[in-house]
Enzyme design. Structure first.
Site, mmCIF file in Angstrom:
data_model
loop_
_atom_site.group_PDB
_atom_site.id
_atom_site.type_symbol
_atom_site.label_atom_id
_atom_site.label_comp_id
_atom_site.label_asym_id
_atom_site.label_seq_id
_atom_site.Cartn_x
_atom_site.Cartn_y
_atom_site.Cartn_z
ATOM 1 N N ASP A 44 1.188 -1.382 -0.054
ATOM 2 C CA ASP A 44 0.276 0.423 -0.043
ATOM 3 C C ASP A 44 1.020 1.162 -0.158
ATOM 4 O O ASP A 44 2.154 0.996 0.082
ATOM 5 C CB ASP A 44 -1.100 0.512 1.646
ATOM 6 C CG ASP A 44 -1.684 1.174 1.881
ATOM 7 O OD1 ASP A 44 -2.559 1.845 0.475
ATOM 8 O OD2 ASP A 44 -1.710 1.797 2.235
ATOM 9 N N ASP B 182 -0.159 4.996 0.766
ATOM 10 C CA ASP B 182 -0.487 6.296 1.667
ATOM 11 C C ASP B 182 -0.455 5.640 3.840
ATOM 12 O O ASP B 182 -1.084 4.487 3.729
ATOM 13 C CB ASP B 182 -2.216 6.477 1.279
ATOM 14 C CG ASP B 182 -1.585 7.970 0.418
ATOM 15 O OD1 ASP B 182 -0.870 8.503 0.552
ATOM 16 O OD2 ASP B 182 -2.271 7.656 -0.222
ATOM 17 N N GLU C 154 -1.417 11.084 5.199
ATOM 18 C CA GLU C 154 -2.350 11.588 4.843
ATOM 19 C C GLU C 154 -2.447 12.507 6.001
ATOM 20 O O GLU C 154 -2.676 13.687 5.423
ATOM 21 C CB GLU C 154 -3.305 10.432 6.082
ATOM 22 C CG GLU C 154 -3.545 8.956 5.166
ATOM 23 C CD GLU C 154 -3.954 8.644 3.935
ATOM 24 O OE1 GLU C 154 -4.584 10.722 3.794
ATOM 25 O OE2 GLU C 154 -4.714 8.444 3.256
ATOM 26 N N GLY D 101 -9.808 7.430 -1.221
ATOM 27 C CA GLY D 101 -10.036 8.010 -2.401
ATOM 28 C C GLY D 101 -10.825 9.512 -2.230
ATOM 29 O O GLY D 101 -11.650 9.383 -1.306
ATOM 30 N N GLU E 7 -14.026 10.359 -3.607
ATOM 31 C CA GLU E 7 -14.932 9.837 -2.777
ATOM 32 C C GLU E 7 -15.375 10.648 -1.571
ATOM 33 O O GLU E 7 -15.661 10.670 -0.955
ATOM 34 C CB GLU E 7 -14.426 8.108 -2.813
ATOM 35 C CG GLU E 7 -14.730 7.707 -3.711
ATOM 36 C CD GLU E 7 -13.297 7.667 -4.650
ATOM 37 O OE1 GLU E 7 -12.990 8.430 -4.518
ATOM 38 O OE2 GLU E 7 -13.353 7.183 -5.966
ATOM 39 N N HIS F 49 -10.037 17.454 -6.880
ATOM 40 C CA HIS F 49 -9.403 17.102 -6.543
ATOM 41 C C HIS F 49 -8.224 16.843 -7.596
ATOM 42 O O HIS F 49 -6.569 16.834 -6.940
ATOM 43 C CB HIS F 49 -9.927 14.998 -6.979
ATOM 44 C CG HIS F 49 -8.750 14.192 -6.255
ATOM 45 N ND1 HIS F 49 -9.325 13.508 -7.339
ATOM 46 C CD2 HIS F 49 -9.112 14.519 -4.944
ATOM 47 C CE1 HIS F 49 -8.088 12.326 -6.641
ATOM 48 N NE2 HIS F 49 -7.847 12.832 -5.214
ATOM 49 N N ALA G 235 -6.725 19.752 -8.410
ATOM 50 C CA ALA G 235 -6.122 20.605 -7.986
ATOM 51 C C ALA G 235 -5.997 20.641 -6.268
ATOM 52 O O ALA G 235 -3.997 20.599 -6.516
ATOM 53 C CB ALA G 235 -7.451 21.987 -7.219
ATOM 54 N N LYS G 236 -6.006 19.611 -6.032
ATOM 55 C CA LYS G 236 -5.424 19.235 -5.109
ATOM 56 C C LYS G 236 -4.179 18.101 -4.952
ATOM 57 O O LYS G 236 -2.876 18.202 -3.736
ATOM 58 C CB LYS G 236 -6.470 18.187 -3.840
ATOM 59 C CG LYS G 236 -5.502 17.486 -3.165
ATOM 60 C CD LYS G 236 -6.249 15.657 -3.253
ATOM 61 C CE LYS G 236 -5.031 15.271 -2.355
ATOM 62 N NZ LYS G 236 -5.312 14.034 -2.558
ATOM 63 N N THR H 13 -4.828 5.801 -4.062
ATOM 64 C CA THR H 13 -4.392 7.144 -4.028
ATOM 65 C C THR H 13 -4.192 7.030 -5.613
ATOM 66 O O THR H 13 -3.773 6.445 -6.641
ATOM 67 C CB THR H 13 -3.083 7.562 -3.429
ATOM 68 O OG1 THR H 13 -3.527 9.285 -2.983
ATOM 69 C CG2 THR H 13 -1.619 6.910 -3.841
#
Ligand code: XBP
Ligand code: MG
Length: 256
Positions: free
Chosen positions: A10, A12, A19, A53, A56, A81, A83-84, A123
């Site tokens: 995984d 993140d 996070e 997500g 989401e 999203h 832009a994030k 991600t």
């Protein structure tokens, strides 16, 4: 049944603690850019992590925390999203999010031993590329034979889809692999794909339920900073290393 051939990581919370000081901050910057006065503080973000997500998660926040389900259409959410993602990858380029303890050590050991490596994550692919390049090594993406990430599957974790995709692309049965995760949603996904799983918890996931995991540790361990086992037996040398992981695979082989 075969012996250990691959590790599936995984991203993140497992490769790096992304996070709280990464994704959360990037979301808030994107909200501010868009003129939204939303503030995802550390506690609230912990609750929002129930949904994996980013797109989401935004929809979940609108529905459950603002009582405005569907207030933004899919296109607007996708733009917010994107832009994030820009903010997040820029933060990574600044070198702000180092690998978690023991991760580089285990990757090095696995590569030296010819154990194959893969990634299975919720991600966005750009985030994985940026994390590997800036926090690990310029060529780190090439260490991983398979990078399964983001919207390439119909359902994100806790659905097993992303792990099933990684297994398919590796051409391996789950018995030949071990998943490394940090969260209950990640564990559900890996178990759902039939994978033995090792959990390294972090501040957001420490209290979650990890029934079904082979081993739960506080972190993967370095010689000068041994792992603390939270459940699943003891470690010979305080490290989650190939010997540990091969032992897990072997016990499963014998039990079958
Ligand atoms: C990670 C996630 C991701 C990140 C944000 O879950 O839930 O959504 O928080 O990434 P896991 P994006 O570690 O279980 O894969 O904003 O790019 O979706
Ligand atoms: Mg995770």
């Amino acid at each position: 049944m075969s012996e250990l051939q691959a590790l599936i990581f995984d991203v993140d919370g497992t490769l790096a603690d992304t996070e709280r000081d990464g994704h959360r901050v990037a979301f808030n910057r994107a909200f501010a850019d868009a003129g939204l006065n939303w503030d995802w503080d550390v506690d609230l973000y912990g609750k929002l992590l129930a949904v994996t997500g980013g797109k989401e998660r935004i929809k979940y926040y609108l529905a459950e925390f603002r009582g405005e389900p569907g207030a933004l259409d899919d296109q607007t959410v996708a733009k917010l999203h994107a832009a994030k993602t820009e903010h997040f990858t820029r933060m990574l380029a600044g070198g702000d999010l180092p690998p978690r303890p023991g991760v580089m050590r285990l990757l090095d050991e696995a590569r030296a031993a010819g154990i194959r490596l893969a990634i299975a994550t919720t991600t966005t692919p750009a985030n994985v590329e940026a994390l590997l390049a800036h926090s690990f090594a310029a060529d780190a993406a090439s260490w991983f034979e398979v990078i399964a990430a983001g919207d390439v599957v119909p359902a994100k974790k806790p659905a097993p889809d992303i792990y099933l995709l990684a297994l398919r692309d590796l051409g391996l049965a789950p018995e030949a692999c071990i998943a490394l995760e940090d969260s209950d949603n990640g564990l559900k996904a890996s178990l759902g794909a039939g994978l033995s799983t090792v959990i390294s918890v972090n501040a957001y996931t420490r209290e979650q339920n990890f029934d079904g995991a082979e081993l739960v540790v506080d972190q993967l361990g370095e010689p000068e900073r041994p792992s603390r086992v939270l459940s699943g037996g003891k470690l010979e040398n305080g490290l989650v290393d190939l010997q540990t992981l091969r032992g897990i695979a072997e016990r499963r082989r014998q039990a079958s």
